[in-house]
Design a protein around this motif. Structure first.
Motif, PDB file in Angstrom:
ATOM      1  N   PHE A 144       0.815  -1.203   0.000  1.00 15.86           N
ATOM      2  CA  PHE A 144       0.000   0.000   0.000  1.00 15.86           C
ATOM      3  C   PHE A 144       0.861   1.270   0.000  1.00 15.86           C
ATOM      4  CE2 PHE A 144      -2.329   3.128   2.616  1.00 15.86           C
ATOM      5  CZ  PHE A 144      -3.368   3.358   1.735  1.00 15.86           C
ATOM      6  N   TRP A 145       1.907   1.282   0.810  1.00 10.50           N
ATOM      7  CA  TRP A 145       2.755   2.465   0.938  1.00 10.50           C
ATOM      8  C   TRP A 145       3.953   2.423  -0.003  1.00 10.50           C
ATOM      9  CZ3 TRP A 145       0.704   6.460   2.673  1.00 10.50           C
ATOM     10  CH2 TRP A 145      -0.195   6.438   3.751  1.00 10.50           C
ATOM     11  N   LYS A 146       3.816   1.705  -1.125  1.00 14.76           N
ATOM     12  CA  LYS A 146       4.982   1.477  -1.989  1.00 14.76           C
ATOM     13  C   LYS A 146       5.659   2.776  -2.415  1.00 14.76           C
ATOM     14  CE  LYS A 146       1.625   0.908  -5.648  1.00 14.76           C
ATOM     15  NZ  LYS A 146       0.908  -0.110  -6.405  1.00 14.76           N
ATOM     16  N   TYR A 147       4.858   3.822  -2.616  1.00 19.01           N
ATOM     17  CA  TYR A 147       5.490   5.054  -3.092  1.00 19.01           C
ATOM     18  C   TYR A 147       6.253   5.766  -1.990  1.00 19.01           C
ATOM     19  CZ  TYR A 147       2.492   4.176  -7.007  1.00 19.01           C
ATOM     20  OH  TYR A 147       1.884   3.578  -8.060  1.00 19.01           O
ATOM     21  N   ASN A 148       5.961   5.414  -0.769  1.00 22.20           N
ATOM     22  CA  ASN A 148       6.685   6.039   0.325  1.00 22.20           C
ATOM     23  C   ASN A 148       7.942   5.280   0.700  1.00 22.20           C
ATOM     24  OD1 ASN A 148       3.887   7.086   0.519  1.00 22.20           O
ATOM     25  ND2 ASN A 148       4.824   8.266   2.172  1.00 22.20           N
TER      26      ASN A 148
ATOM     27  N   GLU B 235       7.168  -0.045 -11.843  1.00 23.33           N
ATOM     28  CA  GLU B 235       8.335   0.395 -12.601  1.00 23.33           C
ATOM     29  C   GLU B 235       9.587  -0.210 -12.018  1.00 23.33           C
ATOM     30  OE1 GLU B 235       8.639   4.596 -13.204  1.00 23.33           O
ATOM     31  OE2 GLU B 235       6.621   4.631 -14.038  1.00 23.33           O
TER      32      GLU B 235
ATOM     33  N   LEU C 138       9.628   7.139   3.465  1.00 27.47           N
ATOM     34  CA  LEU C 138       9.267   8.537   3.673  1.00 27.47           C
ATOM     35  C   LEU C 138       8.090   8.548   4.630  1.00 27.47           C
ATOM     36  CD1 LEU C 138      10.200  11.165   2.234  1.00 27.47           C
ATOM     37  CD2 LEU C 138       8.248  10.892   0.745  1.00 27.47           C
TER      38      LEU C 138
ATOM     39  N   GLU D 188      -8.651   3.703  10.563  1.00 25.57           N
ATOM     40  CA  GLU D 188      -8.564   4.062   9.147  1.00 25.57           C
ATOM     41  C   GLU D 188      -7.568   5.174   8.942  1.00 25.57           C
ATOM     42  OE1 GLU D 188     -10.468   6.905   6.095  1.00 25.57           O
ATOM     43  OE2 GLU D 188     -11.894   6.172   7.608  1.00 25.57           O
ATOM     44  N   LYS D 189      -7.684   6.187   9.812  1.00 24.26           N
ATOM     45  CA  LYS D 189      -6.780   7.321   9.664  1.00 24.26           C
ATOM     46  C   LYS D 189      -5.342   6.895   9.935  1.00 24.26           C
ATOM     47  CE  LYS D 189      -5.897  12.034  10.767  1.00 24.26           C
ATOM     48  NZ  LYS D 189      -6.314  13.283  11.338  1.00 24.26           N
TER      49      LYS D 189
ATOM     50  N   TYR E 221      -4.056   3.941   9.598  1.00 23.89           N
ATOM     51  CA  TYR E 221      -3.565   3.070   8.529  1.00 23.89           C
ATOM     52  C   TYR E 221      -3.188   3.898   7.315  1.00 23.89           C
ATOM     53  CZ  TYR E 221      -3.183  -1.242   5.849  1.00 23.89           C
ATOM     54  OH  TYR E 221      -2.720  -2.284   5.119  1.00 23.89           O
ATOM     55  N   CYS E 222      -3.944   4.957   7.055  1.00 21.98           N
ATOM     56  CA  CYS E 222      -3.657   5.717   5.845  1.00 21.98           C
ATOM     57  C   CYS E 222      -2.770   6.910   6.122  1.00 21.98           C
ATOM     58  CB  CYS E 222      -4.939   6.129   5.127  1.00 21.98           C
ATOM     59  SG  CYS E 222      -5.654   7.634   5.719  1.00 21.98           S
ATOM     60  N   THR E 223      -2.155   6.931   7.281  1.00 22.24           N
ATOM     61  CA  THR E 223      -1.149   7.955   7.547  1.00 22.24           C
ATOM     62  C   THR E 223       0.201   7.273   7.544  1.00 22.24           C
ATOM     63  OG1 THR E 223      -2.701   9.130   8.938  1.00 22.24           O
ATOM     64  CG2 THR E 223      -0.400   9.732   9.148  1.00 22.24           C
ATOM     65  N   ALA E 224       1.152   7.898   6.883  1.00 20.80           N
ATOM     66  CA  ALA E 224       2.433   7.218   6.702  1.00 20.80           C
ATOM     67  C   ALA E 224       3.305   7.341   7.930  1.00 20.80           C
ATOM     68  CB  ALA E 224       3.140   7.772   5.468  1.00 20.80           C
TER      69      ALA E 224
END
Lengths: 449, 409, 224
Positions: free
Chosen positions: B81-85, B125, B221, B242-243, B245-248
């Motif tokens: 889920f956090w792959k971009y971070n 990528e 990150l 939820e919050k 989980y969706c906070t890095a």
């Protein structure tokens, strides 16, 4: 919040009113009126410009005016220094008072008009809380109030605090520059240091070429090291600093070297010395405004070097779908240029639903269309910072390169087709994507655990 | 004239001036030394906690050391889920081996890892992963390994083995042998300097653990930890979870990664680092307190000696008042003196404090320190403050002197 | 009819319970030389301090040179002292670490700006042109008192106050100092108030008043 942002401009205007009144005390009343009126005119002109010339032209114009006032002041400062070195006493009457009759209203009006325009610039952005007409009315009222406040408060300043002619102009210019340094688009110090750097670079280049000495016998490596300094980034900064502060120092020096009154004819020593002491004290008082101006200029330079970090978050522009359901965003239109690498937000109203989405060019050179919401968070939207966008809800930074890719807290991408003239998006897709996202944001509550 | 008065008054009463000078110089010296050391310590701390380093450690969940992670799971890290971070990660496989080179024998840890591996993940990528990405501060003398039998050796291990660039190092463990060519010597400032790093595949073969990984370091990150992030996810309401989980937060990213690596347990490294940070913060607070105390002590010393010299000079001040000096003029003479002495005191205090800091740092922390530039203005300003604080009471007394009484006596 | 330099009405001064000066009415004309005589503790120094703006009266009115001293602030009094009054003390009170000329310049500095040439001239005028650079410790008592006179007159005061200026001097020096004062007064036309307990010194003045226990007991006009 917004009022706090307007404060520097208002403070600068108030300061201008006070300095001008102190500089030309014999014309206080008419000057106070013209300062107030000038502010109103400046604000009105600025709003007129914003209305009729969208884009950067009004800002360029205002910036040019402020910059020109700075260079005008340079000239005045040099003149002041030159005149103070003359072996003549500044005459209090005759020529200079006739000059004042012209200079005082010109300075007062010019400064007030510019200050008004600067204050109006605060209302040019998309985040302005007021439309142009109420904003203008508000500024008119504030301008009149501040001019009146300047008129009454200036009288309360100690009488001994006087200011020379050049010092008056210097104070006015410093306040204008401070005011404009708070507006990122009107910043002058950074372009100045940039110009200095470029100028220096060009000069060294040309000089070296004209002497034709890339490997000259006398130019040893150490010397090349020094020449290298001229190419560095520092030179722009320090060179800019020199240009920035010198005129104010010149004015201060001019005051310092003003001749003391001739006292040779006074027989009694005590009386003679008293006159001298009074003149010296007066001269010191005259230094206060130039030195304060230096402080203001330092503040302006600091502002320019460290501007407030704010997230770029434009007000969504309402768009509508044509009968075939196609939403078209032109590549260039109004103030918007899709390829400037910034977030451009739009608002599509479809029935009862409102869909917020944005278009931006990512650093990879591709346009992307995304919802102003991610798959999981509440749709609070995104703002753009340095090299990333931030999700307002969970404050996660998303690298710009990955905007347009699904997953994580990234904005949800929307299919679109890119044409030379702009971007076409299917309105139905947009509305569906939005509703499923917002729904799934709700549904995700279970899925997350 | 002011200058003449000050000059003559200095020359006339050297003892009093020297006393004030010494108290101010000592205060400034102590402030410089303490602040310098505190600054240096925080600087080192900041290096430790550098933001771009790895901040999540993945270990096998089995505690008894027998467990390993699977190398084949690694690409999944780029699909979470956090792959971009997740900006980078590097796997490690450790084993202790007997190393020999140039006739010297040493036991040391051999690590297999990725240096800069091209990672292809279907649907994502391509990216480059490995140590070079997550530990950019490693200083490699030489180059990074390219061939399968090349290795980088930690600086202190290289010293013990007496190997340099291009040397050959032989390694044996449980009858297996391998030879590595030293491509580079690495300085990291940490325990890594005692290890030998070779490509993961090579070490897996050598240790007989194909496809296995001991741990993975992940650099992500993340959002700075706040009170909400520290809450226990198990006790959260749905909305909160939820919050969260969706906070890095580093914890949520760690949990995310843990989910895709079979049999793993993820530990945010900041837990270690922040404990260290808390200790250093306390140390800094103590330093600051000591500095303030030292400055206060020197201010009271200044005050005392000025009071004494004030008593000596009361007739002089009374005379000045009788001659028509107003409070401003008396204060100008008095403060002018104090300001000159404190500038000189601040300057010498800075020089002495720098020496003191170097001495303390050398004997206590066993490291040399580079004095930061901001210390100089700090020393001067603290000298001014000390001098001003110390002269408030004497100045009040000077201003309250009644000329009539003093001159009569 | 000119305004008197000093004019008091019902002027009193008390220190706690002690009444140093009982209600006093006094007028001193511009250019007059007044001698104030009395034993120690008779209130003569108190009077001088009040007139010189060094102390504030407890009651009554006191105007010097047309200024009401009781209405002035602390800094206002300082300003009055430096612009209007020159004071000579019995113990000289010179700044020990400054030379003669610097002591005179100090007075100029507090008044306005120092002017060394003028300070030299003033010392030459009191006959000390050859001791400009000497510290007070290197000067005789008479010379020190002459420095004090130079310092007192440098700012062209309207009023010169002397608190036993010759108390520490031998006869010869006393005569020299008083002679000097007389000459200077003739040139600069300032008013002089000298406090003394020496009849001979008092005899140099135009008028003598006698104080006893804070009360003006006798007044004697010598010349007009």
């Amino acid at each position: 919040m917004f009022a706090a942002k307007l404060l520097p401009q208002l403070f600068a205007f108030f300061g201008i009113a006070a300095v001008v009144l102190r500089g030309y005390p014999e014309r206080r009343r008419p000057l106070a009126v013209s300062v107030g009126a000038g502010f109103a005119v400046g604000a009105a002109v600025a709003f007129f410009l914003f209305r009729n010339f969208p884009g950067s032209f009004p800002f360029e114009l205002i910036r040019t005016v402020v910059g020109a006032s700075f260079f005008l002041f340079w000239g005045i400062a040099v003149t002041a220094l030159y005149r103070s070195s003359e072996r003549a006493l500044p005459d209090a009457s005759g020529r200079s008072s006739r000059l004042d009759a012209v200079a005082a209203p010109v300075i007062a009006l010019g400064a007030a008009v510019t200050a008004g325009a600067l204050a109006a610039c605060r209302f040019s952005g998309n985040d302005a809380p007021l439309g142009p007409v109420p904003a203008l009315v508000l500024l008119l009222v504030i301008g009149a109030l501040l001019a009146a406040a300047g008129f009454f408060l200036e009288a309360k300043l100690p009488e001994a605090l006087t200011v020379s002619r050049a010092g008056t102009l210097g104070g006015v210019v410093a306040l204008l520059l401070l005011s404009s340094s708070y507006l990122v688009r009107l910043d002058l110090f950074s372009p100045l240091s940039m110009k200095v750097m470029k100028g220096c670079h060009d000069f060294v280049h040309q000089f070296m070429e004209s002497v034709l000495i890339p490997d000259h016998l006398f130019v040893r490596p150490q010397i090349w090291g020094y020449i290298g300094i001229l190419f560095s980034k520092e030179v722009g900064f320090w060179g800019g600093m020199v240009i920035w502060f010198t005129p104010f120092l010149l004015v201060a020096i001019a005051v310092r070297f003003e001749l003391l009154p001739s006292v040779g004819h006074i027989r009694q020593g005590a009386q003679r010395r008293k006159l001298l002491a009074a003149a010296i004290r007066q001269r010191r008082m005259k230094l206060i405004v130039p030195l304060l101006s230096l402080v203001l200029m330092a503040g302006a330079a600091y502002r320019s070097s460290f501007p407030d970090v704010e997230y770029w978050d434009p007000k969504p522009i309402p768009v509508a779908a044509d009968p075939s359901g196609d939403v078209f965003i032109p590549r260039k239109g109004g103030e918007v240029d899709l390829s400037d690498g910034k977030l451009h937000k739009y608002l599509l109203k479809g029935g009862a639903r409102e869909v917020r989405f944005f278009v931006m060019l990512t650093p990879t050179g591709k346009l992307t269309v995304d919802l102003d919401a991610c798959a999981i968070c509440k749709p609070d939207g995104y703002g753009q910072g340095e090299g990333s966008v931030i999700c307002y809800y969970c404050k996660t930074l998303i690298p710009l390169e990955t905007v347009g890719k699904p997953g994580g807290c990234n904005p949800v991408p929307v299919a679109f087709s890119e044409k030379p003239d702009g971007v076409h998006i299917n309105g139905v897709t947009l509305v569906n994507a939005w509703s499923t996202t917002v729904q799934s944001t709700g549904a995700k509550k279970e899925g997350g655990k | 004239m002011l200058f003449r008065i000050l000059k003559n008054s200095f020359l006339k009463r050297p003892k009093a001036v020297v006393l004030v000078f010494i108290s101010i110089a000592m205060g400034a010296a102590v402030a410089t030394a303490f602040l310098g050391i505190a600054g240096e310590v925080s600087h080192k701390m900041a290096l430790e906690l550098r933001s771009y380093g790895a901040n999540i450690l993945l270990e096998p969940a089995a505690v008894e050391g027998g467990g390993y992670l699977r190398e084949t799971d690694l690409p999944k890290i780029k699909t979470v889920f956090w792959k971009y971070n997740i900006t980078g990660f590097a796997p490690y496989l450790f084993g202790v081996a007997d190393l020999s080179a140039n006739g010297k024998k040493e036991r040391a840890v051999v690590s297999g890892t990725w240096f800069a591996k091209q990672l292809e993940v279907p649907g994502e990528e391509a990216s480059v992963q490995g140590i070079r990405g997550i530990a950019p501060w490693w200083e490699v003398n030489g180059r990074w390994p390219e061939g399968p039998d090349e290795a980088v050796v930690g600086a202190s291990l290289a010293k013990r083995l007496n190997v340099g660039l291009g040397s050959e190092v032989g390694a044996t463990v449980r009858g297996r042998a391998a030879r590595f060519r030293v491509a580079g010597v690495v300085t990291t400032g940490g325990f890594e300097e005692e290890q030998l790093f070779a490509p993961l595949v090579t070490v897996q073969d050598f240790l007989g653990k194909p496809g296995q990984v001991s741990r993975v370091l992940v650099s992500a990150l993340t959002v700075p930890m706040d009170d909400f992030g520290r809450k226990d996810p198990n006790s959260m309401s749905k909305d909160e979870y939820e919050k969260w989980y969706c906070t890095a937060y580093v914890t949520s990213v760690a949990k995310n990664v843990e989910e895709v690596m079979a049999g793993s347990r993820a530990k945010p490294i900041w837990q270690i680092a922040s404990a260290e940070g808390a200790l250093l913060k306390k140390l800094n607070a103590v330093m600051l307190l000591l500095t303030v105390l030292a400055l206060g002590a020197s201010a009271s010393a200044v005050s005392t000696s000025l009071m004494a010299s004030m008593a000596e000079r009361s007739s002089e001040i009374a005379l000045m008042k009788a001659m028509g000096a107003d409070r401003f003029q008396v204060a100008a003479i008095f403060l002018g003196e104090v300001l000159i002495v404190s500038t000189a005191g601040g300057f010498f205090g800075y020089l002495a404090g720098n020496q003191l800091a170097a001495l303390i740092s050398h004997s206590v922390f066993n490291s040399a320190i580079a004095s930061p530039l901001w210390l100089f203005p700090t020393a001067i300003v603290s000298a001014f403050l000390v001098a001003l604080a110390g002269s408030v009471a004497p100045l009040r007394r000077a201003l309250n002197i009644e000329a009539v009484r003093v001159l009569k006596g | 009819m000119t305004v008197p330099t000093i004019q008091t009405a019902g002027l009193t001064k008390g220190y706690g319970d002690i009444c140093a000066l009982k209600p006093l009415d006094l007028q001193v004309a511009e250019g007059e030389w007044l001698s104030v005589m009395g034993h120690s503790g008779s209130g003569k120094s108190t009077l001088m301090n009040l007139v010189g703006g060094l102390d504030r009266p407890s009651g009554g009115s006191l105007s010097v040179g047309g200024q009401d001293l009781s209405a002035l602030s602390e800094d206002g009094l300082a300003r009055f002292r430096r612009e209007f009054v020159g004071i000579i003390f019995q113990q000289h009170h010179l700044v020990p670490y400054l030379s003669a000329v610097e002591n005179v310049m100090l007075s100029q500095y507090f008044h306005s700006v120092p002017d060394e040439a003028e300070a030299r001239l003033a010392l030459e005028r009191v006959g000390l042109g050859h001791r400009l650079k000497n510290r007070p410790g290197e000067l005789s008592g008479g010379e020190q008192q002459r420095v004090c006179i130079a310092r007192a007159i440098i700012n062209s005061p309207k009023l010169l106050l002397g608190d036993e200026p010759t108390g520490n001097l031998d006869h010869k020096s006393t005569v020299m100092v008083l002679e000097l004062l007389k000459e200077l007064r003739a040139e600069d036309r300032f008013t002089v108030v000298l406090v003394t307990h020496n009849e001979e010194v008092a005899a140099w003045g135009d008028r003598t008043i006698y104080l006893d226990d804070g009360v003006l007991v006798r007044e004697e006009r010598l010349r007009s």
